[in-house]
Enzyme design. Sequence first.
Site, PDB file in Angstrom:
ATOM      1  N   GLU A  37       4.754  -3.310  14.528  1.00  0.00           N
ATOM      2  CA  GLU A  37       4.345  -3.526  15.912  1.00  0.00           C
ATOM      3  C   GLU A  37       2.994  -4.247  16.012  1.00  0.00           C
ATOM      4  O   GLU A  37       2.063  -3.786  16.653  1.00  0.00           O
ATOM      5  CB  GLU A  37       4.317  -2.187  16.656  1.00  0.00           C
ATOM      6  CG  GLU A  37       5.710  -1.590  16.771  1.00  0.00           C
ATOM      7  CD  GLU A  37       5.740  -0.201  17.367  1.00  0.00           C
ATOM      8  OE1 GLU A  37       6.668   0.091  18.147  1.00  0.00           O
ATOM      9  OE2 GLU A  37       4.851   0.608  17.043  1.00  0.00           O
TER      10      GLU A  37
ATOM     11  N   GLU B 245      13.597   1.963  13.112  1.00  0.00           N
ATOM     12  CA  GLU B 245      13.307   3.185  13.848  1.00  0.00           C
ATOM     13  C   GLU B 245      14.460   3.419  14.831  1.00  0.00           C
ATOM     14  O   GLU B 245      14.835   2.509  15.574  1.00  0.00           O
ATOM     15  CB  GLU B 245      11.984   3.102  14.618  1.00  0.00           C
ATOM     16  CG  GLU B 245      10.762   2.982  13.725  1.00  0.00           C
ATOM     17  CD  GLU B 245       9.455   2.847  14.506  1.00  0.00           C
ATOM     18  OE1 GLU B 245       9.421   3.228  15.697  1.00  0.00           O
ATOM     19  OE2 GLU B 245       8.474   2.368  13.918  1.00  0.00           O
TER      20      GLU B 245
END
Length: 1025
Positions: A482, A551
């Site tokens: 991220e 994820e």
Amino acid sequence: MSCLIPENLRNPKKVHENRLPTRAYYYDQDIFESLNGPWAFALFDAPLDAPDAKNLDWETAKKWSTISVPSHWELQEDWKYGKPIYTNVQYPIPIDIPNPPTVNPTGVYARTFELDSKSIESFEHRLRFEGVDNCYELYVNGQYVGFNKGSRNGAEFDIQKYVSEGENLVVVKVFKWSDSTYIEDQDQWWLSGIYRDVSLLKLPKKAHIEDVRVTTTFVDSQYQDAELSVKVDVQGSSYDHINFTLYEPEDGSKVYDASSLLNEENGNTTFSTKEFISFSTKKNEETAFKINVKAPEHWTAENPTLYKYQLDLIGSDGSVIQSIKHHVGFRQVELKDGNITVNGKDILFRGVNRHDHHPRFGRAVPLDFVVRDLILMKKFNINAVRNSHYPNHPKVYDLFDKLGFWVIDEADLETHGVQEPFNRHTNLEAEYPDTKNKLYDVNAHYLSDNPEYEVAYLDRASQLVLRDVNHPSIIIWSLGNEACYGRNHKAMYKLIKQLDPTRLVHYEGDLNALSADIFSFMYPTFEIMERWRKNHTDENGKFEKPLILCEYGHAMGNGPGSLKEYQELFYKEKFYQGGFIWEWANHGIEFEDVSTADGKLHKAYAYGGDFKEEVHDGVFIMDGLCNSEHNPTPGLVEYKKVIEPVHIKIAHGSVTITNKHDFITTDHLLFIDKDTGKTIDVPSLKPEESVTIPSDTTYVVAVLKDDAGVLKAGHEIAWGQAELPLKVPDFVTETAEKAAKINDGKRYVSVESSGLHFILDKLLGKIESLKVKGKEISSKFEGSSITFWRPPTNNDEPRDFKNWKKYNIDLMKQNIHGVSVEKGSNGSLAVVTVNSRISPVVFYYGFETVQKYTIFANKINLNTSMKLTGEYQPPDFPRVGYEFWLGDSYESFEWLGRGPGESYPDKKESQRFGLYDSKDVEEFVYDYPQENGNHTDTHFLNIKFEGAGKLSIFQKEKPFNFKISDEYGVDEAAHACDVKRYGRHYLRLDHAIHGVGSEACGPAVLDQYRLKAQDFNFEFDLAFE
């Protein structure tokens, strides 16, 4: 004008000073001397206030307080050096890239070590730090040695010219914030200090092995014979030759326990006495050599066969100057026909994301705690770990190698905080992965597309690879997490491919995988996954790169739901190669909390806000398959079942067994018929092979034949049960011998027979009292009635909970229109009918409801008809059913249905049909209080009462849900110790309940598991014995 921020802390191009080049890690007791333990310590508000380390003497420093190394200064007793801060998506400091705050807590550590004259003469001395948060300066004997950034990467410094015989003083000045803070914004606590090991290294002066690179490549298309490449970097010339010895392998079934694993990691390695290959190279020859290995055993996560090797540096007199002992696994990682393959075969990740966390030590995690984690993973069928979002302690990788895990090793890099201002300002609403493009494109220029930070990005990439390169468990490098996507990632990818072309590269932030070998998503819906697959697959079903979910299944609180549907999709399409649940464990920090339940101090687990942080992300840190003590939650139990590597299906007088392993057969398993206790004769099944065996069994388990790795013989790997028909217990309804006494009063209706006394409050439409044999079975206690509410889960919070609150489902009221009582017929004593409307305040919608109590001598049939009417209805409800308050004579309960743990419509695969007793079952309590303890697919429920027999409950034609508890105030409780207890129990008897999903960070509850707004018709029998 002078700047109050030191230049080292605000220059992203300066990532270190005098740090030695990163090398592959190895541990040798003869070389490493631990400097862990008590250090002198003082904390200052800012670098400006800290003492000049060059002028600091030991007499001054030893008068300071002491701190244990490794540890975090925020986790010391009474939080005397500050408190932890938790953020996920935001920075806890003002964004002033690259500058850190001027007020910047600075910890100064000091200690001494002794060196004798022999050590000075014979060895080169280094200091090695495995992890310091955030950055630090190093001084030895008042002289500046060097500087380093990169909180989760190790660093070595040559201190030879600074040490002397006798006592030597080490001073480390640690800064909480720097320019590197902006690229270390991972979802975890902000904690500072020397939190990993510190070692004094003593390397032979005349010559020593500086670095080793060991690589394996198969030389034929059948992956039978291999080439072992060994490259040795020797520093110094006073040696004669190098001996390399490879020993017979320890097969993947080697038995370990926690103590033997720890013993090996502490340097006590035992070797096979049988040499497999031995090789020597003279000093003047190349120190890079290749060895042909005939048919080596393969290393895989399923059979982690390791060959130990010994590398000896030999002096001219034949003595061993230095010896390195480690291991190698023969395995080859490739992208073939669009899939990730190991040794030529596709693999499927059954993985988890794992952070460093300990409930009392933070990221200063003792190795035995890591061992405990990994053993637990193996017990729960997990085969892969993503190191989120930074490299682990180097010793952890030996454990991965030995126990067998596919590992994604990730660079210490995340810039989440640069996205949050834009996100808040624009209120960005878009479907993933479009959000990724929009957020990343707009914000990449701050860091990931900023050339000023390229050096820092590349430094983290090179340290990742060069330290961990020799571990067979690592099959993928990851460029971080991220952190938008920009030029610096492209540079990282190029560098990693140069440093190590033998592995694949991952980065989820690179949507189109331009700088990655794999497509990677987070928390996608099934529709998005399928759309992506179709867009990247040609008409022949071929594709260039697979998709993994780095994820998914966000395990926050009660959840995740719908894991079964994800796994079914992974099995169905080769394009998907599995994923990694977010995440392994909650990050709660143990503290003492004043309970709102009793006003006393209790142990609790802190999350964001508990330390009064100005900025925090609340309970989002409690999102693990394990609780904060790293004990399994119901979510981990569910995951084990969903990912089991053998499928057992029982139906129509047969058992079908399918091997879902990627490499190994089923020869290591026994299949046991639980109905008879006998072993079922199952032929050896290769991966994806199935066999159907005639059998009348209803329940089969697969267990290990022998001890293997850390798992013991008899350990259960998989199980299967037949779909059982609804089993309603035999119950004889007693016909009334004489008429009951019926009293239709102004406020109450009562029906009384020889053993049963029923009283209903006409005004409230609720049972006032129900007695059997004179004992209270159910009584009025804030009412017993039809209810719709349940405490929200973390996964309800983003949408469903807000909807339910918006429609005032928690404020549903029953308005009684009329109550009638009639004499019974067909053996009943009486029929009491309640007509009402159940609706919330404010809204038009509601249920026209008819409740009919048909009362027999030994049972009550409760028939409920609910018609939904009115405008502006909610889309769905949390649940629908009854709540009954149980009398003081309540003792325990047993049930036939799914158990022994909790279950919900989309989280029940792991719960087996059986007969369970509450005395043998402990209800799971979540770190953050929320809805829990529901039991789906219940066939009947027996509630036992002292002196009054039992109450048996069953619902005609279909199973039901129930929960028995004494908790209240769960909605308002912040920690488990805040949940209040009534001192008596209530029964929640539900016709239906909403699923749990994983929408705290992921998709909503699937349509088929939503309790949609509709008419409800159901009935229960309440029978008394």
